[in-house]
Write an enzyme that holds these catalytic residues in place. Structure first.
Site, PDB file in Angstrom:
ATOM      1  N   GLU A 127       0.923  -1.163   0.040  1.00 12.77           N
ATOM      2  CA  GLU A 127      -0.093  -0.128  -0.079  1.00 12.77           C
ATOM      3  C   GLU A 127       0.900   1.186  -0.075  1.00 12.77           C
ATOM      4  O   GLU A 127       0.586   2.167   0.572  1.00 12.77           O
ATOM      5  CB  GLU A 127      -0.863   0.076   1.293  1.00 12.77           C
ATOM      6  CG  GLU A 127      -1.803  -1.172   1.113  1.00 12.77           C
ATOM      7  CD  GLU A 127      -3.119  -0.962   2.104  1.00 12.77           C
ATOM      8  OE1 GLU A 127      -2.990  -0.314   2.973  1.00 12.77           O
ATOM      9  OE2 GLU A 127      -4.030  -1.828   1.716  1.00 12.77           O
ATOM     10  N   GLU A 175      -6.775  -7.459  -1.228  1.00  8.10           N
ATOM     11  CA  GLU A 175      -7.288  -7.487  -0.053  1.00  8.10           C
ATOM     12  C   GLU A 175      -8.743  -7.109  -0.243  1.00  8.10           C
ATOM     13  O   GLU A 175      -9.240  -6.087  -0.272  1.00  8.10           O
ATOM     14  CB  GLU A 175      -6.503  -6.279   1.010  1.00  8.10           C
ATOM     15  CG  GLU A 175      -5.064  -6.748   1.529  1.00  8.10           C
ATOM     16  CD  GLU A 175      -4.746  -5.940   2.337  1.00  8.10           C
ATOM     17  OE1 GLU A 175      -5.426  -5.053   3.066  1.00  8.10           O
ATOM     18  OE2 GLU A 175      -3.656  -5.935   2.994  1.00  8.10           O
TER      19      GLU A 175
END
Ligand SMILES: *[C@@H]1O[C@H](CO)[C@@H](O)[C@H](O)[C@H]1NC(C)=O
Ligand SMILES: *[C@@H]1O[C@H](CO)[C@@H](O)[C@H](O)[C@H]1NC(C)=O
Ligand SMILES: *[C@@H]1O[C@H](CO)[C@@H](O)[C@H](O)[C@H]1NC(C)=O
Ligand SMILES: *[C@@H]1O[C@H](CO)[C@@H](O)[C@H](O)[C@H]1NC(C)=O
Length: 866
Positions: free
Chosen positions: A186, A255
């Site tokens: 991320e 995710e």
């Protein structure tokens, strides 16, 4: 093809290479194109689930992996936990819960793939985002940017892990299970924030990873632009909108948040399975081909591994497998049915792009038509309130609100995301009648436990041991004046002094009061104000607790304000600063401070305000009880404990200990800590984590509908109760006799109410929609059946609820609607009571006739397991 097959093929290949050089073309490989990941030449629709190995015990791993496989997963995804693997520079640890190779080999033995997210930054609500705390003290270091000391450390660890995997032949290119790796995590939002050095770092990280030649693709998640051939992927509650940065990369979701993490002090998040299934189908119908559930099993932040600050010890995440590893129903079963249904569509899905047409104002069809071989359709209703009838290819379909139906042959519905129900079971003969699915492993079509599919259940925590005999020991408050203290002028940052070896740091100073101070006569005591960077603070004056303050994850900083009952002469002010997990996310979070950084002032003295910030303070790292290892068997015998009438209850700063014998059976165990405040718990010397039931959950706990866009605030539970009441005790940590249970309590609590509880099924439910075919009987005219079953060792003792009509509510909270067949209970009473399992045909005649002809009906039933 399963990776075990590929491993065998790989060995054969080595032999055949001697004779046929052309054999190279069939080597194990993972590549990709615009449509999907390609494993050994085959495009695959893959379902994956996150299971973090240190968040459970090695004894739990085989069953977790097996349940993931039975839930229809193809792969397991995990982070790699640097701070667990390199607790001090160059000193590595790969044992017990950190035995990464063992974990991956277990996944391989189960016939599943692995997605290895090396990071080594992993966020994950894990302490310090997975970085060892010592890394912060490497001279000149700055985390996650174009910084030489950081890059050197990151490269060193990444290489270490890759080489370890290679040495064990664990990459798919070597015949192993790892089909993908991940570098960084991320990073997009950070790059956006810091600009040029961030861009340079992304390039460097990508090139470094690719240069390690693993033979399988690397991905970077939540990152808009990545160096080729790395694939950028999506992390979110929904990812149908996502597009990879290049048209020749597959659309992957690393995710899918199955719920959300729990924080001390906040209501507990959950995500309805209907919405989760809807999000998967919306992604798949829009061309997605890889979905990973974060988390599939969340587990427990054992020891002091939770990040935050303020992340709870439970990392349950409302995942399909609950914290204890048990299937969370109906989430686990409904998602398994979804996986089966999508696998029926796989041949069509991997062959073509969808043809999208509107069926109504808010209704769409996505058709994957590669006729004559295969055709699959997804019919979607985005309306958040209304069921809608649509016409598709000359047939009518009813679509519940906010739902997507799957038609694996473009004709028959086998699954709808909003219809959670029990499928009847397929026989092998029935399976063989479903054509063109030879690429799908046959085990998908066998019912998992007995003959039964998904059912809802309500779990209960049953006390198995209570009324324990406790002993107590007072933690020393003025211990800062003993050995191991350091005196320094001014206030120092906490982690700098503790290096996170403990949550606790004492700051102690003297306040000398002249007998002529006016307040001694008036009784208007001076005001103490303390500014702290967090996370919690206990203030003691002359050995007595005068106040406690703590922050929250949103704002860990805190201020203490209170009048100080000072006396003439020397007063001892002792501040116990407590960390509750180091931050795991944020721009340069390594610079965030913990502890009393001041100023610390007292006002209302003859000379006005005193500033204590710069005077001499004594520092002591950790508690006396920690130094004595009171949590261990040998340490606990080193002091005198109070007991019987002298047992100290409801007082701050107490150590408690007791022993108990083994618990029969194998149901998961937990401690009910509801009457305790805040602290830590150990079983046989091993930490089961921080407890903090005293931090009451606040938030918005109103009923939430599955329909409509989900976010982490939408569905919350436990308002007004402890955010976390139960604390998982791994069974494998217990001995047959004399288990030592030690609790350190900071705030005050009553340990006599602590009980050891067993987690098991309290009741089971079924919801069956009249006349709807189920996943496995869709090719026949079979009528739906309601199956109920209690786990082995339990029997159905009572039918708590049964209604054929339009019952309302959910498992555990059903109520009758306006339409109810009066003989709804009879058949279940007759066929189910006293049995472990039973089934009932869901047709009106069985319930005494149709109670409301012409309307859609449903059966809801709840049975108590005892
Ligand atoms: C897409 O579907 C529409 C409506 O069924 C049809 O007219 C059109 O030919 C289809 N396009 C393709 C490329 O199959
Ligand atoms: C860390 O603590 C030491 C004393 O142990 C001190 O000299 C140093 O300045 C501190 N560093 C920071 C960044 O606070
Ligand atoms: C107290 O002293 C500290 C350190 O010198 C200083 O930063 C702070 O501003 C002072 N606070 C007050 C209220 O005087
Ligand atoms: C303590 O335990 C007793 C007996 O199990 C129970 O009745 C009581 O409600 C408990 N007290 C609290 C505060 O939970």
């Amino acid at each position: 093809m399963g990776n075990a097959d590929c491993g065998a093929m790989f060995k054969m290949l080595i032999l055949s290479l001697l004779f046929f050089s052309w054999a190279l073309s069939v080597t194990c490989s993972v590549t990709y194109d615009h449509r999907a990941i390609i494993i050994n030449g085959q495009r695959r629709i893959l379902f994956s689930g996150s299971i973090h190995y240190p968040r459970s015990t090695p004894e739990m791993w085989p069953e977790l992996i097996q349940r993931a496989k039975e839930g229809g997963l193809d792969a397991i995804q995990t982070y790699v936990f640097w701070n667990g693997h390199e607790p001090s520079p160059g000193k590595y640890y790969f044992e017990d819960r950190y035995d990464l190779v063992r974990f991956i080999k277990l996944v391989q033995q189960a016939g599943l793939y692995v997605h290895l997210r090396i990071g080594p930054y992993i966020c994950g609500e894990w302490n310090f985002g997975g970085f060892p705390v010592w890394l912060k003290y490497v001279p000149g270091i700055e985390f996650r940017t174009d910084n030489e000391p950081f890059k050197a450390a990151m490269e060193g660890f990444t290489e270490k892990i890759v080489n370890m995997m290679k040495a064990e032949n664990l990459f798919e290119s070597q015949g192993g299970p790892i089909i993908m790796s991940q570098i960084e995590n991320e990073y997009g939002p950070v790059e956006w924030e810091i600009g040029a050095p961030g861009k340079a770092y992304t390039q460097w990280a990508g090139n470094m990873a690719v240069g390690l030649n693993t033979g399988v693709p690397w991905i970077m998640c939540k990152q808009d632009h990545v160096p080729d051939p790395i694939i950028n992927t999506c992390n979110d509650f929904y990812c149908d909108w996502f597009k990879p940065d290049k048209p020749y990369k597959p659309k992957m979701w690393t995710e899918l948040w199955t719920g959300w993490f729990t924080e001390f002090g906040l209501a507990v998040p959950y995500r309805p399975v209907e919405d989760m299934a809807f999000s998967v189908l919306k992604f798949i119908q829009n061309g997605g081909s890889f979905v990973n559930y974060y988390m599939y099993h969340g587990g427990t932040n054992l020891e002091r591994t939770s990040g935050g600050p303020f992340i709870a010890t439970s990392y349950d995440y409302d995942a399909p497998l609950d914290e204890y590893g048990l299937p969370r129903e109906p989430k686990w079963g409904h998602m398994r049915d979804l996986h089966r249904a999508i696998k029926l569509c796989e041949p069509a899905l991997v062959s073509v792009d969808p043809n999208v047409t509107w069926l109504g104002k808010n209704q769409e069809a996505h058709v994957f038509n590669s006729q004559p071989e295969a055709c699959a359709a997804f019919l979607a209703n985005y309306d958040t309130e209304y069921s809608v009838k649509v016409t598709f290819w000359n047939a009518e379909y009813e679509l519940p609100p906010w739902s997507i139906s799957i038609l694996p042959d473009c004709k028959k519905v086998v699954f709808n995301s909003a219809r959670v129900r029990i499928p009847a079971c397929a026989s092998a003969a029935a399976i063989s009648r479903i054509g063109r699915i030879s690429s799908v492993p046959v085990h998908f079509f066998f019912c998992i436990s007995l003959q039964i599919g998904a059912q809802s259940s309500v779990m209960k925590m049953t006390p198995v041991i209570n009324g324990l005999t406790w002993q107590s020991y007072n933690e020393e408050i003025t211990s800062a004046y003993e050995k191991d203290t350091v005196a320094m002028n001014g206030l120092y940052e906490q982690v700098n002094l503790t290096r996170d070896s403990t949550d606790y740091l004492w700051y102690t100073t003297d306040i000398t009061i002249d007998p002529n101070e006016e307040f001694l006569k008036t009784g208007e005591y001076p005001l103490l104000i303390i500014w702290s960077a967090g996370h919690a603070l206990h203030v003691f004056l002359n050995g007595r607790l005068v106040g406690t303050v703590y922050g929250s994850q949103k704002n860990p900083k805190l201020t203490y304000t209170g009048n100080l009952n000072l006396r003439a002469g020397i007063n001892k002010l002792s501040l116990l600063s407590v960390s509750v997990g180091l931050p795991n996310v944020g721009i340069h979070y390594e610079r965030w401070n913990v502890g009393v950084l001041g100023p610390v002032t007292i006002t209302g003295l003859n000379s006005g305000t005193w500033n204590l910030s710069t005077q001499e303070w004594s520092y002591k790292v950790g508690l006396k009880g920690e130094a004595l290892s009171l949590h261990t068997l040998s340490g606990s015998t080193s002091v005198e404990w109070a007991q019987g009438p002298s047992l100290v209850l409801n007082q701050p700063m107490q150590w408690y200990k007791t022993t108990f014998n083994a618990i029969q059976g194998n149901a998961p165990l937990a401690l009910d800590m509801n009457t305790m405040g805040k602290g830590q718990v150990w079983i046989n010397g091993r930490s089961i984590g921080r407890h903090w039931p005293a931090y009451t959950a606040h938030g918005n706990c109103i009923e939430c509908s599955y329909a409509g866009a989900f976010d982490d605030q939408k569905c919350r539970a436990n308002c007004g109760e402890a955010s976390q009441r139960w604390y998982h005790v791994p069974r494998s940590w217990l001995s047959p006799t004399e288990n030592l249970l030690v609790v350190f309590e900071e705030m005050g609590g009553d340990p006599t109410n602590i009980s050891l509880v067993e987690r098991n099924v309290g009741s089971v439910c079924a919801d069956i929609f009249d006349g709807q075919p189920s996943l496995t009987n869709w090719h026949t005219a079979a009528k739906p059946k309601a199956h109920l079953w209690c786990p082995p060792g339990q029997k159905i003792s009572e039918i708590k609820f049964a209604s054929f009509g339009n019952p309302q509510g959910k498992c555990g909270k059903y109520s009758e609607g306006s339409c109810h067949a009066h003989r709804s209970y009879d058949i279940f009473q007759k066929k189910c009571i006293g049995r472990q399992l039973c089934n009932v045909l869901v047709v009106p005649e069985v319930f005494g006739g149709d109670p409301c002809p012409g309307t859609d009906k449903k059966l809801s039933v709840e049975a108590i397991c005892s």
